[in-house]
Design a protein around this motif. Structure first.
Motif, PDB file in Angstrom:
ATOM      1  N   ASN B  33      -9.592  39.831  34.737  1.00  0.00           N
ATOM      2  CA  ASN B  33      -9.391  38.396  34.970  1.00  0.00           C
ATOM      3  C   ASN B  33      -9.997  37.962  36.301  1.00  0.00           C
ATOM      4  O   ASN B  33     -10.615  36.899  36.388  1.00  0.00           O
ATOM      5  N   ILE B  36     -13.789  37.846  35.758  1.00  0.00           N
ATOM      6  CA  ILE B  36     -14.263  36.748  34.903  1.00  0.00           C
ATOM      7  C   ILE B  36     -14.034  35.395  35.584  1.00  0.00           C
ATOM      8  O   ILE B  36     -14.903  34.523  35.571  1.00  0.00           O
ATOM      9  N   ASN B  37     -12.862  35.246  36.205  1.00  0.00           N
ATOM     10  CA  ASN B  37     -12.556  33.958  36.840  1.00  0.00           C
ATOM     11  C   ASN B  37     -13.346  33.728  38.130  1.00  0.00           C
ATOM     12  O   ASN B  37     -13.447  32.590  38.597  1.00  0.00           O
ATOM     13  N   ALA B  39     -16.594  35.016  38.590  1.00  0.00           N
ATOM     14  CA  ALA B  39     -17.829  35.700  38.200  1.00  0.00           C
ATOM     15  C   ALA B  39     -18.986  35.430  39.165  1.00  0.00           C
ATOM     16  O   ALA B  39     -19.783  36.323  39.450  1.00  0.00           O
ATOM     17  N   PHE B  40     -19.067  34.210  39.690  1.00  0.00           N
ATOM     18  CA  PHE B  40     -20.163  33.897  40.621  1.00  0.00           C
ATOM     19  C   PHE B  40     -20.050  34.751  41.895  1.00  0.00           C
ATOM     20  O   PHE B  40     -21.048  35.200  42.444  1.00  0.00           O
ATOM     21  N   ASN B  73      -8.558  41.936  29.384  1.00  0.00           N
ATOM     22  CA  ASN B  73      -9.772  41.647  28.593  1.00  0.00           C
ATOM     23  C   ASN B  73     -10.578  42.928  28.451  1.00  0.00           C
ATOM     24  O   ASN B  73     -10.442  43.834  29.261  1.00  0.00           O
ATOM     25  N   ALA B  74     -11.443  42.927  27.453  1.00  0.00           N
ATOM     26  CA  ALA B  74     -12.396  44.035  27.329  1.00  0.00           C
ATOM     27  C   ALA B  74     -13.733  43.564  27.896  1.00  0.00           C
ATOM     28  O   ALA B  74     -14.144  42.426  27.652  1.00  0.00           O
ATOM     29  N   ILE B  75     -14.374  44.443  28.664  1.00  0.00           N
ATOM     30  CA  ILE B  75     -15.694  44.116  29.219  1.00  0.00           C
ATOM     31  C   ILE B  75     -16.690  45.161  28.731  1.00  0.00           C
ATOM     32  O   ILE B  75     -16.377  46.364  28.674  1.00  0.00           O
ATOM     33  N   ARG B 108     -22.776  38.482  35.887  1.00  0.00           N
ATOM     34  CA  ARG B 108     -22.107  37.306  35.307  1.00  0.00           C
ATOM     35  C   ARG B 108     -22.816  36.877  34.032  1.00  0.00           C
ATOM     36  O   ARG B 108     -22.184  36.546  33.026  1.00  0.00           O
ATOM     37  N   ALA B 109     -24.144  36.838  34.092  1.00  0.00           N
ATOM     38  CA  ALA B 109     -24.961  36.485  32.925  1.00  0.00           C
ATOM     39  C   ALA B 109     -26.179  37.398  32.958  1.00  0.00           C
ATOM     40  O   ALA B 109     -27.223  37.034  33.482  1.00  0.00           O
ATOM     41  N   LEU B 117     -21.788  38.737  29.991  1.00  0.00           N
ATOM     42  CA  LEU B 117     -21.075  39.230  31.174  1.00  0.00           C
ATOM     43  C   LEU B 117     -20.870  40.727  30.955  1.00  0.00           C
ATOM     44  O   LEU B 117     -20.262  41.123  29.952  1.00  0.00           O
TER      45      LEU B 117
END
Lengths: 503, 164
Positions: B33, B36-37, B39-40, B73-75, B108-109, B117
């Motif tokens: 989390n 992801i929250n 990410a930048f 979450n799964a990454i 992030r991308a 991600l």
């Protein structure tokens, strides 16, 4: 000669129960596929959960059919048709939620019911917990629910069990099917099934082969391919893993799933025309033109709105186009985490994707939303009015649009489309307000409201087990009215009110 | 001359330390989390991530995708196939997957993977071996499930036989 012994426009309860029983028995039969899946993988407890669901369907069906067995040759009134659709959806949802609830993957029965209604309405908002450890049978049942819902629960009955039943157009229309391919409703229903089963074979095969090529073992490539097909074709957006479409990390998988989403959002009648060799219809059709214009323009604007977020044009195209297609077709497949919409996407991009979610797919498809045909009608009406303004008063302007045939635009078309659009906007606003009343930011509340109402399934993070129960109930109602389109629901309540008043 | 050499050496050491601190922005495994929250903030940085390997290993040439779930979450982790092969248990129904620790670049991308991600792992270790979970059959559920299924099927047969 009409053999009906019922009073005209009167809801004959025994007849409603009879038809509801028939439909519920058909859902029970489909659930056996999930039972078999669980047995194949020796998931004993899940198999018993599913047997309980199937058994309840059969027992209740028997009671209903037994009560109404003398009414099977009667003709449906509109009220009876609508009531039957409403009762089937309510009972179908309540019983279908029992096996998922018993599986222990839901925090409450309400959560399981939310998930099931999300499946039946082909929405795709999920409350399941620990999906990555869910039994195969549970996943199969979740996806079969989307297939039953996408095809139409009642349509299923019409297709296979309806011989001898009369007045079926009413129940067919009650499930928001606006048009028939053939004059005979049962033929139309069977064509819809034929088209769906054809694409089921093609889509599952394509995804299975791709799954093997990207490194999945054959059995899992098949099951994941089948489930992703069902999620895409029925524009439901359920996926077998918590990462949704991102689980596969594959461009080819994304492209195929995007094609399935687009095929799923096209009118069944148009599919039939094209499969019958009438290829021109695919180019001339007003819905296809409308879909092309709105998907393309919204995606281009979305790419512009997110040019700072995605560093290269290829990434921007892949991420933005995939999600705009997913939103517009009402599918809800995602290759982003829900939080990324909230934390990364700009306000402009959120507004654009909300518009895409509300716009929706074609009439007589598995997609939700306002629908492309209504957008085309309103656009044509606007052009017509502008033409009238700039031409002499004496000039007669006749606007036509092509949808399976040439149709002259009439006021009733515009009025019907306008009413639906208005109802969508009002319900969307109420849903957004409800989200903000529960303390969520406006951007998130708008996104989630549009997703529930448009039967999309993309989430900005609101939909999770911890969200307030009140909001879950509101979203369930929005998914339901969004799927059955307001008129059926309004008609159902109006008929029930009338019956109650008249005793 | 000696003094200049010392100054150059100190500057190099300071630069090296700064680089090291930058790369190990998070010295302990970070939760999904947070990644992801924010990410930048973590984009392009070296991060440590740990969780249960789930689903399947998807081989891509000398590399493989392994999805790791940390409970939130799964990454997707892009790692060498040699490392992925060390994973014995992948989380699914009745299987608790291996707990895998990875250290690598967070994207992030991801430019290499179409904007997903992900984490490109330099290092992957099995922290705890997974295991199979025996399913304890619920007898009451079994009796009720089989019973109601058989009764329901019989009743449907009556409907079918009588052509109701």
């Amino acid at each position: 000669m009409d053999k009906s012994v019922f009073k005209s426009d009167h809801i004959e309860l025994r007849h409603v129960l009879y038809m509801t029983g028939k439909t519920l028995s058909a859902i029970g039969l489909v659930e056996i596929i999930a039972v078999i899946t669980s047995l194949l993988y020796k998931e004993w407890n899940m198999a018993f959960n599913l047997m309980i669901g199937t058994g309840l369907f059969f027992v209740l069906s028997f009671i209903f059919i037994f009560i109404g067995r003398d009414t099977k040759d009667q003709r449906f009134s509109w009220g009876a048709g609508m009531s039957m659709v409403g009762l089937t959806w309510a009972l179908g949802g309540l019983i279908s939620a029992i096996p998922p609830y018993l599986s222990g993957h839901f925090a409450s029965y309400l959560d399981a019911f939310f998930e099931v209604m999300s499946g039946y309405t082909t929405t795709g908002l999920v409350l399941i917990q620990d999906l990555d450890h869910a039994p195969m049978g549970l996943n199969m049942w979740r996806h079969l629910i989307t297939y039953i819902g996408g095809q139409g629960m009642v349509l299923m009955t019409l297709s296979f069990l309806a011989s001898g039943m009369r007045g079926l157009l009413k129940v067919y229309m009650g499930e928001a099917r606006d048009e028939q391919i053939f004059p005979n409703v049962i033929h139309t229903a069977r064509i819809i099934w034929f088209v769906s089963l054809l694409y089921l074979v093609l889509g599952t095969t394509a995804l299975t082969i791709t799954g093997v090529l990207i490194g999945l073992p054959l059995d899992m490539a098949f099951f994941r391919g089948l489930w992703m097909f069902l999620g895409g074709w029925d524009t439901a957006g359920f996926a077998p893993q918590s990462q949704n479409a991102m689980y596969f990390h594959s461009t080819s998988y994304e492209i195929i799933s995007m094609m399935i989403m687009l095929l799923g959002t096209i009118n069944f009648a148009l599919h039939y025309f094209i499969l019958s060799g009438n290829y021109k219809e695919g180019i001339r059709n007003a819905e296809i033109k409308s879909l092309f214009v709105t998907i393309t323009s919204l995606s281009v604007l979305g790419i512009i709105a997110l040019k700072v977020v995605y560093s290269t044009p290829i990434i921007a195209f892949r991420k933005v186009f995939y999600h705009f297609v997913s939103a517009h077709t009402g599918t809800g497949f995602a290759t982003l985490y829900s939080q990324q919409f909230f934390y990364e996407w700009s306000d402009a991009a959120i507004i654009l994707i909300v518009i895409a979610m509300l716009a929706g797919g074609s009439v007589c498809s598995t997609a939700g939303g306002i629908k492309a045909l209504r957008i085309a009608i309103l656009a044509n009406a606007l052009v017509n009015d502008i033409k009238k303004m700039i031409r002499p008063d004496s000039a007669v302007v006749v606007e036509k649009f092509h949808h399976l045939k040439e149709v002259a635009l009439q006021d009733r078309h515009v009025r019907n489309a306008s009413i639906i659009v208005l109802l969508y906007i009002v319900t969307f606003t109420i849903g957004t307000l409800a989200g903000t009343f529960y303390g969520y930011p406006l951007k998130q509340a708008m996104f989630e409201s549009a997703s529930a109402l448009g039967n999309v399934g993309l989430s900005s993070g609101i939909t999770q087990p911890s969200m307030p129960d009140g909001l879950k109930v509101i979203y369930i109602f929005m998914m339901w009215v969004g799927r059955l389109e307001f008129m059926s629901v309004i008609a159902l309540f109006a008929f029930l009110f009338k019956e109650a008043r008249e005793g | 001359m000696m003094r200049k050499s010392w100054i150059v050496l100190v500057i190099i050491l300071i630069g090296f330390l700064i680089k090291l601190l930058q790369e190990t922005a998070s010295a302990k495994p970070i939760d999904s989390n947070t990644l992801i929250n924010n990410a930048f903030k973590y984009d392009g940085k070296v991060v440590e991530f740990q969780g249960e390997a789930i689903g399947e290993i998807m081989k891509r040439g000398d590399f493989a995708w392994v999805n790791i779930h940390d409970g939130q979450n799964a990454i997707g982790i892009f790692m060498r196939y040699e490392d992925a092969k060390k994973i014995k248990y992948l989380g699914r129904y009745r299987v608790k997957g291996d707990i895998v620790y990875v250290k690598g670049i967070f994207n992030r991308a991801c430019k290499e993977h179409g904007g997903d991600l992900d984490i490109h792992a330099h290092k992957a270790e099995i922290v705890k071996r997974g295991y199979k979970v025996d399913e304890k059959v619920d007898r009451a559920k079994a009796v009720f499930g089989i019973g109601i299924f058989l009764i329901g099927s019989f009743l449907m047969w009556i409907v079918f036989r009588n052509k109701w």
